[in-house]
Design an enzyme around this catalytic site. Structure first.
Site, mmCIF file in Angstrom:
data_model
loop_
_atom_site.group_PDB
_atom_site.id
_atom_site.type_symbol
_atom_site.label_atom_id
_atom_site.label_comp_id
_atom_site.label_asym_id
_atom_site.label_seq_id
_atom_site.Cartn_x
_atom_site.Cartn_y
_atom_site.Cartn_z
ATOM 1 N N GLY A 116 3.835 -11.600 2.169
ATOM 2 C CA GLY A 116 3.745 -12.658 1.070
ATOM 3 C C GLY A 116 2.786 -13.489 1.209
ATOM 4 C CE1 TYR A 172 -0.821 3.088 0.435
ATOM 5 C CE2 TYR A 172 -1.940 4.299 -1.337
ATOM 6 C CZ TYR A 172 -1.112 3.063 -0.871
ATOM 7 O OH TYR A 172 -0.865 2.152 -1.486
ATOM 8 C CB ILE A 181 0.778 -7.576 -5.232
ATOM 9 C CG1 ILE A 181 -0.348 -6.868 -5.771
ATOM 10 C CG2 ILE A 181 2.051 -7.402 -5.971
ATOM 11 C CD1 ILE A 181 -0.337 -5.495 -5.901
#
Length: 250
Positions: A14, A150, A18
Site C-alpha cells: 500500500g 507472470y 494502485i
C-alpha cells in the site's frame, strides 16, 4: 456518502501505485486503513501522507515468516478486518529460453504463495459481511511475449477467486478480483526491464487501448472501493476489468 464508514481495511503493497491510491480512496470513504510495505521508511512516509486514519506494518508479501506473523501485528491495531485487498505484486519478463528457477520463484512466491497464505492468515480476523479483493491482470486474457511466468502466476490468482468464493460463501464473506490493464504506476520499478524496454512495451500497448490512454491508479482504486462496499453486495467470485478496453475491444 461514505461507502466504507466504520470499516477497517488491510491493503498489502500500500505504499505506492494502485495500493496507495486505494488507501486514499478507502479513507475518503470512511475506512480506517492498515497498509503493508517492504521498507520501514516508505511505510512510515506513506502513513504520514495518508493521515490519522492510516497505520502501517512492515511486511514482505513474498516471505512466509512475514505473512505468518502479519495477523498478530494487525490485531495490535484492530481486532477485526472488514476488507482485505491483496495488492502486493510485481512482474518480471524473460523469453522462454532464459527462464530460470529464480525468475519463477520470485514471482510465484509473491503472487501465488503470497496471495493464498495472506488470505488464509487474515481470514480468522474477518467476520460475516467481509470483502476480499484480489489482483488479477489483463495478461490472463492475452498471450504476451516474455511473460509466461507472470501470466501463469496471475492466472493462478484468477483461479483462487473462484475457488475461494466457493469456500467462503457459507461464511458470508465475498471475494472478487480487480483486473487492471495498462495503468500509470511505478509497477516496473521491480521489473527486470530497462527504461528503453519499458518505453517500447508502452509504445506497443498504447495503440491497442481503445480509450487511447493509460489508466490512472485512482481509477482502479474506485473499482476496488466498489468491490469492497455494499454497492457490490451481489457480486461474488467475479473479476472486474479496469483496462480501457485493452485488448478485448477492437
Amino acid at each position: 456518502m461514505q461507502k466504507l464508514k466504520n470499516k477497517t481495511a488491510l491493503i498489502t503493497g500500500g505504499t505506492s501505485g494502485i495500493g496507495k491510491a486505494t488507501a486514499i480512496d478507502f479513507i475518503e470513504n470512511g475506512a480506517s486503513v492498515i497498509i503493508t510495505g517492504r521498507f520501514k521508511n516508505t511505510v512510515d512516509d506513506t502513513v504520514i501522507e495518508l493521515g490519522s486514519n492510516a497505520k502501517g506494518i512492515v511486511s514482505d508479501a513474498g516471505k512466509m515468516e512475514d505473512i505468518l506473523s502479519l495477523a498478530d501485528k494487525v490485531k495490535l491495531i484492530s481486532p477485526q478486518v472488514d476488507i482485505l485487498y491483496v495488492n502486493a505484486g510485481f512482474g518480471k519478463y524473460a523469453p522462454l529460453e532464459l527462464i530460470d528457477e529464480t525468475h519463477f520463484n520470485e514471482q510465484f512466491n509473491v503472487i501465488v504463495k503470497g496471495t493464498l497464505f495472506m488470505v488464509q492468515q487474515i481470514l480468522p480476523l474477518m467476520k460475516e459481511g467481509g470483502s476480499i479483493i484480489l489482483n488479477t491482470s489483463i495478461v490472463t486474457e492475452v498471450g504476451m511475449p516474455n511473460s509466461s511466468v507472470y501470466s501463469a502466476a496471475k492466472a493462478a490468482v484468477q483461479s483462487f477467486t473462484k475457488s475461494f468464493a466457493s469456500e467462503l460463501a457459507p461464511r458470508k464473506i465475498r471475494i472478487n478480483a480487480v483486473s487492471p490493464g495498462p495503468i500509470n504506476t511505478n509497477y516496473f520499478d521491480r521489473s527486470n526491464l530497462s527504461s528503453d524496454q519499458v518505453q517500447a512495451m508502452a509504445d506497443a500497448v498504447m495503440p491497442q487501448v481503445p480509450l487511447a490512454r493509460f489508466g490512472e491508479p485512482s481509477e482502479v482504486a474506485k473499482a476496488v472501493t466498489f468491490l469492497a462496499s455494499a454497492d457490490s453486495s451481489f457480486m461474488h467470485g467475479t473479476e472486474l476489468f479496469v483496462d480501457g478496453g485493452f485488448p478485448r475491444i477492437k
